[in-house]
Design an enzyme around this catalytic site. Structure first.
Site, PDB file in Angstrom:
ATOM      1  N   TYR A 106      11.330   8.773   1.668  1.00 55.16           N
ATOM      2  CA  TYR A 106      11.369   7.745   0.611  1.00 55.16           C
ATOM      3  C   TYR A 106      11.814   7.878  -0.689  1.00 55.16           C
ATOM      4  O   TYR A 106      12.150   7.016  -1.695  1.00 55.16           O
ATOM      5  CB  TYR A 106       9.782   7.217   0.257  1.00 55.16           C
ATOM      6  CG  TYR A 106       8.745   6.656   1.502  1.00 55.16           C
ATOM      7  CD1 TYR A 106       9.454   5.740   2.276  1.00 55.16           C
ATOM      8  CD2 TYR A 106       7.967   7.445   2.003  1.00 55.16           C
ATOM      9  CE1 TYR A 106       8.732   5.089   3.447  1.00 55.16           C
ATOM     10  CE2 TYR A 106       7.267   7.026   3.152  1.00 55.16           C
ATOM     11  CZ  TYR A 106       7.626   5.871   3.794  1.00 55.16           C
ATOM     12  OH  TYR A 106       7.112   5.392   4.755  1.00 55.16           O
TER      13      TYR A 106
ATOM     14  N   ALA B 224       2.819  -0.445   5.007  1.00 55.79           N
ATOM     15  CA  ALA B 224       2.147  -0.569   6.538  1.00 55.79           C
ATOM     16  C   ALA B 224       1.770  -2.008   6.758  1.00 55.79           C
ATOM     17  O   ALA B 224       1.781  -2.056   7.973  1.00 55.79           O
ATOM     18  CB  ALA B 224       1.450   0.621   6.532  1.00 55.79           C
TER      19      ALA B 224
ATOM     20  N   GLU C 103      12.525  -9.562   2.959  1.00 55.06           N
ATOM     21  CA  GLU C 103      11.537  -8.213   3.292  1.00 55.06           C
ATOM     22  C   GLU C 103      12.382  -7.099   2.788  1.00 55.06           C
ATOM     23  O   GLU C 103      13.837  -6.932   3.168  1.00 55.06           O
ATOM     24  CB  GLU C 103      11.563  -8.343   4.504  1.00 55.06           C
ATOM     25  CG  GLU C 103      10.688  -7.243   5.068  1.00 55.06           C
ATOM     26  CD  GLU C 103      10.397  -7.282   6.686  1.00 55.06           C
ATOM     27  OE1 GLU C 103      10.648  -8.327   7.445  1.00 55.06           O
ATOM     28  OE2 GLU C 103       9.521  -6.281   7.252  1.00 55.06           O
TER      29      GLU C 103
ATOM     30  N   ARG D 112       5.354  10.906  -2.362  1.00 51.98           N
ATOM     31  CA  ARG D 112       4.933  10.671  -1.023  1.00 51.98           C
ATOM     32  C   ARG D 112       6.008  10.858  -0.008  1.00 51.98           C
ATOM     33  O   ARG D 112       7.326   9.982  -0.330  1.00 51.98           O
ATOM     34  CB  ARG D 112       4.344   9.172  -1.106  1.00 51.98           C
ATOM     35  CG  ARG D 112       4.183   8.608   0.387  1.00 51.98           C
ATOM     36  CD  ARG D 112       4.400   7.280   0.385  1.00 51.98           C
ATOM     37  NE  ARG D 112       3.737   6.657   1.860  1.00 51.98           N
ATOM     38  CZ  ARG D 112       3.955   5.466   2.260  1.00 51.98           C
ATOM     39  NH1 ARG D 112       4.690   4.571   1.266  1.00 51.98           N
ATOM     40  NH2 ARG D 112       3.851   5.163   3.583  1.00 51.98           N
TER      41      ARG D 112
ATOM     42  N   PRO E 120       0.946  -1.244   0.152  1.00 54.35           N
ATOM     43  CA  PRO E 120       0.121   0.008  -0.132  1.00 54.35           C
ATOM     44  C   PRO E 120       0.858   1.260   0.196  1.00 54.35           C
ATOM     45  O   PRO E 120       1.883   1.521   0.574  1.00 54.35           O
ATOM     46  CB  PRO E 120      -0.731   0.081   1.407  1.00 54.35           C
ATOM     47  CG  PRO E 120      -0.173  -1.042   2.178  1.00 54.35           C
ATOM     48  CD  PRO E 120       0.512  -1.856   1.133  1.00 54.35           C
ATOM     49  N   ASN E 121       0.327   2.182  -0.856  1.00 55.41           N
ATOM     50  CA  ASN E 121       0.914   3.481  -0.782  1.00 55.41           C
ATOM     51  C   ASN E 121       2.237   3.584  -1.736  1.00 55.41           C
ATOM     52  O   ASN E 121       2.642   4.804  -2.069  1.00 55.41           O
ATOM     53  CB  ASN E 121       1.104   4.485   0.404  1.00 55.41           C
ATOM     54  CG  ASN E 121      -0.132   4.370   1.206  1.00 55.41           C
ATOM     55  OD1 ASN E 121      -1.191   4.693   0.726  1.00 55.41           O
ATOM     56  ND2 ASN E 121      -0.323   3.721   2.418  1.00 55.41           N
TER      57      ASN E 121
ATOM     58  N   HIS F 239      12.410  -2.544   3.172  1.00 57.01           N
ATOM     59  CA  HIS F 239      11.949  -1.317   3.152  1.00 57.01           C
ATOM     60  C   HIS F 239      12.929  -0.144   2.699  1.00 57.01           C
ATOM     61  O   HIS F 239      14.126  -0.266   2.942  1.00 57.01           O
ATOM     62  CB  HIS F 239      11.774  -0.952   4.615  1.00 57.01           C
ATOM     63  CG  HIS F 239      10.677  -2.108   5.077  1.00 57.01           C
ATOM     64  ND1 HIS F 239       9.374  -2.163   5.070  1.00 57.01           N
ATOM     65  CD2 HIS F 239      10.939  -3.131   5.777  1.00 57.01           C
ATOM     66  CE1 HIS F 239       8.887  -3.059   5.501  1.00 57.01           C
ATOM     67  NE2 HIS F 239       9.679  -4.063   6.084  1.00 57.01           N
TER      68      HIS F 239
ATOM     69  N   ARG G 239      12.512   4.852  12.979  1.00 55.79           N
ATOM     70  CA  ARG G 239      11.328   5.582  13.031  1.00 55.79           C
ATOM     71  C   ARG G 239      10.321   5.289  14.257  1.00 55.79           C
ATOM     72  O   ARG G 239      10.903   4.911  15.065  1.00 55.79           O
ATOM     73  CB  ARG G 239      10.705   5.424  11.544  1.00 55.79           C
ATOM     74  CG  ARG G 239      11.710   5.704  10.452  1.00 55.79           C
ATOM     75  CD  ARG G 239      11.048   5.515   8.820  1.00 55.79           C
ATOM     76  NE  ARG G 239       9.807   6.073   8.868  1.00 55.79           N
ATOM     77  CZ  ARG G 239       8.821   6.276   7.930  1.00 55.79           C
ATOM     78  NH1 ARG G 239       8.770   5.299   6.895  1.00 55.79           N
ATOM     79  NH2 ARG G 239       7.911   7.083   7.834  1.00 55.79           N
TER      80      ARG G 239
ATOM     81  N   ASN H  71       8.083  -5.602  -0.368  1.00 54.29           N
ATOM     82  CA  ASN H  71       7.902  -4.418   0.374  1.00 54.29           C
ATOM     83  C   ASN H  71       6.382  -4.217   0.766  1.00 54.29           C
ATOM     84  O   ASN H  71       5.472  -3.913  -0.020  1.00 54.29           O
ATOM     85  CB  ASN H  71       8.343  -3.248  -0.307  1.00 54.29           C
ATOM     86  CG  ASN H  71       8.127  -1.959   0.582  1.00 54.29           C
ATOM     87  OD1 ASN H  71       7.510  -2.098   1.712  1.00 54.29           O
ATOM     88  ND2 ASN H  71       8.772  -0.837   0.146  1.00 54.29           N
TER      89      ASN H  71
END
Ligand code: DQA
Length: 147
Positions: A23, A77, A98, A18, A10-11, A100, A107, A74
């Protein structure tokens, strides 16, 4: 030929605009082109998918079984919330790296938990868009060792 699914959650379709301070300015289309070019240069096949929906990601993971040799994921969220993605990875028995863009451990505390990490081969995080190439290489290295 080895085949890898690069799956974004998502996103991540908003990459480039964004929160570029977190990012970066590389778009999802750029990321997918970088992954495809790396596959072509290194001699493996890359398929890229993105979904904003948890079920769409579950379906993509299921669809990878018997088609791809592993997944760079990725999960956005959903990383921090989704037992369904965790279970899907266990269910298909495919190696998952995985990924990111940001360093999730530097964070907010809610990003420090990953439901993917316990069922992943490993994690690349904090290196921005070049992390996708690192993740592909890590997955290819794992597949080579697994043969
Ligand atoms: C992300 C990190 C997640 O915490 C966040 O929800 C994202 C992107 C990353 O690539 O840094 O959507 O997965």
């Amino acid at each position: 030929m080895t085949s890898v699914l690069v799956l974004n959650g998502p996103n991540l379709n908003l990459l480039g605009t964004r929160q570029p301070e977190i990012y970066g300015t590389t778009t999802l289309a750029d990321v997918e082109a970088i992954c495809a070019d790396h596959g072509a240069a290194q001699g493996f096949d890359v398929t890229c998918l993105q979904s904003n929906h948890e079920g769409g990601l579950v379906d993509a993971i299921h669809g990878a079984k018997g088609v791809h040799d592993g997944i760079v994921l990725n999960a956005g969220a959903y990383t921090h919330t989704s037992i369904a993605l965790h279970d899907a990875i266990v269910g298909v028995e495919l190696p998952v790296v995985e990924l990111h863009l940001s360093n999730i451990h530097a964070r907010e505390s809610f990003r420090h938990t990953s439901f993917i990490a316990p069922v992943a081969v490993g994690m690349i995080c904090g290196f921005g868009a070049p992390g996708y190439v690192l993740a592909l290489d890590a997955l290819l290295g794992h597949l080579g060792r697994a043969k």
